[in-house]
Design a protein around this motif. Structure first.
Motif, PDB file in Angstrom:
ATOM      1  N   ALA A  22       0.850  -1.181   0.000  1.00  0.00           N
ATOM      2  CA  ALA A  22       0.000   0.000   0.000  1.00  0.00           C
ATOM      3  C   ALA A  22       0.889   1.235   0.000  1.00  0.00           C
ATOM      4  O   ALA A  22       1.743   1.390   0.870  1.00  0.00           O
ATOM      5  N   GLY A  23       0.702   2.115  -0.989  1.00  0.00           N
ATOM      6  CA  GLY A  23       1.572   3.279  -1.124  1.00  0.00           C
ATOM      7  C   GLY A  23       2.779   2.999  -1.993  1.00  0.00           C
ATOM      8  O   GLY A  23       3.873   3.499  -1.739  1.00  0.00           O
ATOM      9  N   HIS A  24       2.599   2.199  -3.053  1.00  0.00           N
ATOM     10  CA  HIS A  24       3.737   1.744  -3.844  1.00  0.00           C
ATOM     11  C   HIS A  24       4.406   2.843  -4.661  1.00  0.00           C
ATOM     12  O   HIS A  24       5.509   2.657  -5.155  1.00  0.00           O
ATOM     13  N   ARG A  25       3.774   3.996  -4.818  1.00  0.00           N
ATOM     14  CA  ARG A  25       4.371   5.087  -5.579  1.00  0.00           C
ATOM     15  C   ARG A  25       5.300   5.957  -4.735  1.00  0.00           C
ATOM     16  O   ARG A  25       6.072   6.742  -5.262  1.00  0.00           O
ATOM     17  N   GLY A  26       5.205   5.854  -3.416  1.00  0.00           N
ATOM     18  CA  GLY A  26       6.029   6.676  -2.533  1.00  0.00           C
ATOM     19  C   GLY A  26       7.453   6.163  -2.428  1.00  0.00           C
ATOM     20  O   GLY A  26       7.823   5.140  -3.016  1.00  0.00           O
ATOM     21  N   MET A  27       8.253   6.863  -1.643  1.00  0.00           N
ATOM     22  CA  MET A  27       9.658   6.502  -1.505  1.00  0.00           C
ATOM     23  C   MET A  27       9.820   5.106  -0.918  1.00  0.00           C
ATOM     24  O   MET A  27      10.551   4.266  -1.461  1.00  0.00           O
ATOM     25  N   VAL A  28       9.146   4.828   0.191  1.00  0.00           N
ATOM     26  CA  VAL A  28       9.281   3.517   0.826  1.00  0.00           C
ATOM     27  C   VAL A  28       8.568   2.439   0.018  1.00  0.00           C
ATOM     28  O   VAL A  28       9.100   1.350  -0.184  1.00  0.00           O
ATOM     29  N   LEU A  45      -0.957  -4.168  -6.683  1.00  0.00           N
ATOM     30  CA  LEU A  45      -0.816  -2.732  -6.506  1.00  0.00           C
ATOM     31  C   LEU A  45      -2.128  -2.031  -6.807  1.00  0.00           C
ATOM     32  O   LEU A  45      -2.883  -2.446  -7.685  1.00  0.00           O
ATOM     33  N   ALA A  46      -2.393  -0.973  -6.059  1.00  0.00           N
ATOM     34  CA  ALA A  46      -3.607  -0.177  -6.259  1.00  0.00           C
ATOM     35  C   ALA A  46      -3.209   1.270  -6.511  1.00  0.00           C
ATOM     36  O   ALA A  46      -2.585   1.894  -5.651  1.00  0.00           O
ATOM     37  N   GLU A  47      -3.547   1.785  -7.683  1.00  0.00           N
ATOM     38  CA  GLU A  47      -3.224   3.174  -7.987  1.00  0.00           C
ATOM     39  C   GLU A  47      -4.081   4.111  -7.143  1.00  0.00           C
ATOM     40  O   GLU A  47      -5.250   3.830  -6.868  1.00  0.00           O
ATOM     41  N   MET A  63      -9.945  -4.975  -1.028  1.00  0.00           N
ATOM     42  CA  MET A  63      -9.228  -6.091  -0.415  1.00  0.00           C
ATOM     43  C   MET A  63     -10.036  -7.382  -0.487  1.00  0.00           C
ATOM     44  O   MET A  63      -9.468  -8.475  -0.622  1.00  0.00           O
ATOM     45  N   GLU A  64     -11.348  -7.290  -0.403  1.00  0.00           N
ATOM     46  CA  GLU A  64     -12.177  -8.492  -0.562  1.00  0.00           C
ATOM     47  C   GLU A  64     -12.070  -9.044  -1.973  1.00  0.00           C
ATOM     48  O   GLU A  64     -12.143 -10.259  -2.184  1.00  0.00           O
ATOM     49  N   GLN A  65     -11.883  -8.158  -2.939  1.00  0.00           N
ATOM     50  CA  GLN A  65     -11.768  -8.595  -4.334  1.00  0.00           C
ATOM     51  C   GLN A  65     -10.386  -9.168  -4.635  1.00  0.00           C
ATOM     52  O   GLN A  65     -10.266 -10.197  -5.310  1.00  0.00           O
ATOM     53  N   THR A  66      -9.334  -8.540  -4.126  1.00  0.00           N
ATOM     54  CA  THR A  66      -7.969  -8.946  -4.479  1.00  0.00           C
ATOM     55  C   THR A  66      -7.391 -10.006  -3.554  1.00  0.00           C
ATOM     56  O   THR A  66      -6.496 -10.749  -3.940  1.00  0.00           O
ATOM     57  N   ARG A  67      -7.854 -10.074  -2.306  1.00  0.00           N
ATOM     58  CA  ARG A  67      -7.449 -11.089  -1.334  1.00  0.00           C
ATOM     59  C   ARG A  67      -5.923 -11.229  -1.199  1.00  0.00           C
ATOM     60  O   ARG A  67      -5.349 -12.299  -1.443  1.00  0.00           O
ATOM     61  N   PRO A  68      -5.239 -10.179  -0.754  1.00  0.00           N
ATOM     62  CA  PRO A  68      -3.792 -10.316  -0.549  1.00  0.00           C
ATOM     63  C   PRO A  68      -3.478 -11.246   0.618  1.00  0.00           C
ATOM     64  O   PRO A  68      -4.240 -11.316   1.600  1.00  0.00           O
ATOM     65  N   ASP A  69      -2.353 -11.962   0.510  1.00  0.00           N
ATOM     66  CA  ASP A  69      -1.882 -12.800   1.611  1.00  0.00           C
ATOM     67  C   ASP A  69      -1.019 -11.998   2.581  1.00  0.00           C
ATOM     68  O   ASP A  69      -1.034 -12.242   3.786  1.00  0.00           O
ATOM     69  N   ILE A  70      -0.235 -11.079   2.010  1.00  0.00           N
ATOM     70  CA  ILE A  70       0.740 -10.294   2.769  1.00  0.00           C
ATOM     71  C   ILE A  70       0.484  -8.818   2.476  1.00  0.00           C
ATOM     72  O   ILE A  70       0.246  -8.445   1.324  1.00  0.00           O
ATOM     73  N   VAL A  71       0.570  -7.961   3.511  1.00  0.00           N
ATOM     74  CA  VAL A  71       0.342  -6.526   3.324  1.00  0.00           C
ATOM     75  C   VAL A  71       1.459  -5.733   3.985  1.00  0.00           C
ATOM     76  O   VAL A  71       1.782  -5.945   5.160  1.00  0.00           O
ATOM     77  N   PHE A  72       2.029  -4.805   3.235  1.00  0.00           N
ATOM     78  CA  PHE A  72       2.953  -3.805   3.766  1.00  0.00           C
ATOM     79  C   PHE A  72       2.235  -2.458   3.701  1.00  0.00           C
ATOM     80  O   PHE A  72       1.859  -2.012   2.608  1.00  0.00           O
TER      81      PHE A  72
END
Length: 333
Positions: A22-28, A45-47, A63-72
């Motif tokens: 979550a926040g994949h466009r940022g620095m971290v 990834l979610a824009e 999140m119900e639609q994509t069902r991630p196993d791991i979240v940062f």
């Protein structure tokens, strides 16, 4: 190292897992994506234009639609002293909602493990140094970033509460000051290191005889390259399940004046530095105790000079082609 810092679960394997940054466009977030590219996992990834993380219904539905196993959780509204002090409502509301929505939805959809990222600035202003994780909430917060700190503490405590009440594998990490590619270089809203990189580069190219540094230059800070943080986060995700948050730092500090001198040297600037004592300094010192993360076998690999050189080249390359490096709304401090 106490038993509370040791994993009580089997290590997480990232290979084959659906991983959401979550926040994949940022620095971290972008650093995490680079690091996870070396794993055999599937990045989700979610824009920002498609998903407003402040919207609970939208976040839960996604999140119900994509069902991630791991979240940062690397998404946050961040900024320097001026931005924090002038827009406390924005910093408090946005960061509260982002953390609460993602953490609650992760519980609802059965996420296997979640890492919530906070910041060393959430520790008390005048606490003992180096700062141990147990010192959280033992004193008064720094006034200039109180709103951001309160929101990040709430997110940390929410993750901790879901772990305690429901057995969720939700943990939090607290990095020191970060810098690197995709940082925010805006002179009014950035943190100190990217602001200095921009100031000294522009002063050199424009032939300015002096550069003014905000504050007295006396406070001491710890700086970690964002790629080192990403590597530590992957290790924490795999192996750490302790009830306490875990510090991630460089285990070295430098004064703001010393940092400015180093940035000037890297930039090749030979003018004079002055200090604006009317600007706030923030806490006099902030150095993290990194015993927990070191016990897991991690240590940083990018020293400060090398990191400043690489980040400076990044700024120069992007400034030269006219791209705006102010960054997006969801970024991590």
């Amino acid at each position: 190292m106490t038993a509370s810092t040791e994993s009580v679960h089997a290590p997480i394997e990232l290979a084959g897992r659906r991983v959401w940054v979550a926040g994949h466009r940022g620095m971290v977030g972008s650093a995490l994506c680079r690091r996870l590219g070396r794993e055999q996992c599937r990045l989700i990834l979610a824009e920002r234009s498609a998903l407003d993380l402040r919207d609970q219904a939208a976040t839960t539905a996604w999140m119900e639609q994509t069902r991630p196993d791991i979240v940062f959780i690397a998404a946050a509204r961040v900024g320097g002293i001026v931005a924090n002090a002038s827009r406390p409502a924005d910093f408090l509301y946005d960061n509260l909602m982002i953390a609460a929505n993602i953490i609650h939805a992760a519980y609802r959809v059965g996420v296997e493990k979640l890492l919530h990222l906070g910041s060393s600035c959430i520790y008390p202003r005048d606490t003992a140094q180096p700062i141990r994780e147990e010192q959280l909430l033992t004193g008064t917060l720094e006034a200039t970033n109180e709103a951001y700190a309160v929101a990040k503490i709430a997110g940390l405590k929410l993750a901790e509460s879901y772990a305690r009440q429901y057995g969720c594998r939700f943990v939090s990490a607290l990095p020191c000051n970060l810098y690197g590619p995709n940082d925010n270089f805006d002179p009014e809203t950035s943190h100190v290191l990217p602001a200095l990189i921009r100031k000294f580069h522009e002063a050199k190219t424009q032939g300015r005889p002096t550069v003014t540094i905000w504050g007295s230059g006396r406070p001491r800070r710890e700086f970690l390259h964002v790629d080192d943080l990403a590597d530590a986060c992957v290790l924490v995700m795999r192996r750490y399940d302790g009830p306490m948050p875990i510090n991630i730092g460089a285990d070295a500090e430098i004064s703001i004046a010393g940092l400015a001198a180093l940035v000037a040297e890297v930039a090749g600037y030979r003018g004079r530095m002055t200090f604006d004592f009317t600007r706030p300094d923030g806490p006099p010192r902030r150095l993290l105790d990194v015993g927990r993360i070191r016990a897991l076998g991690w240590q940083p690999s990018i020293d400060l000079r090398r990191g400043i050189e690489e980040t400076s080249r990044h700024w120069i390359d992007h400034a030269a082609d006219g791209r705006d490096l102010r960054g997006g709304r969801y970024r991590l401090a």
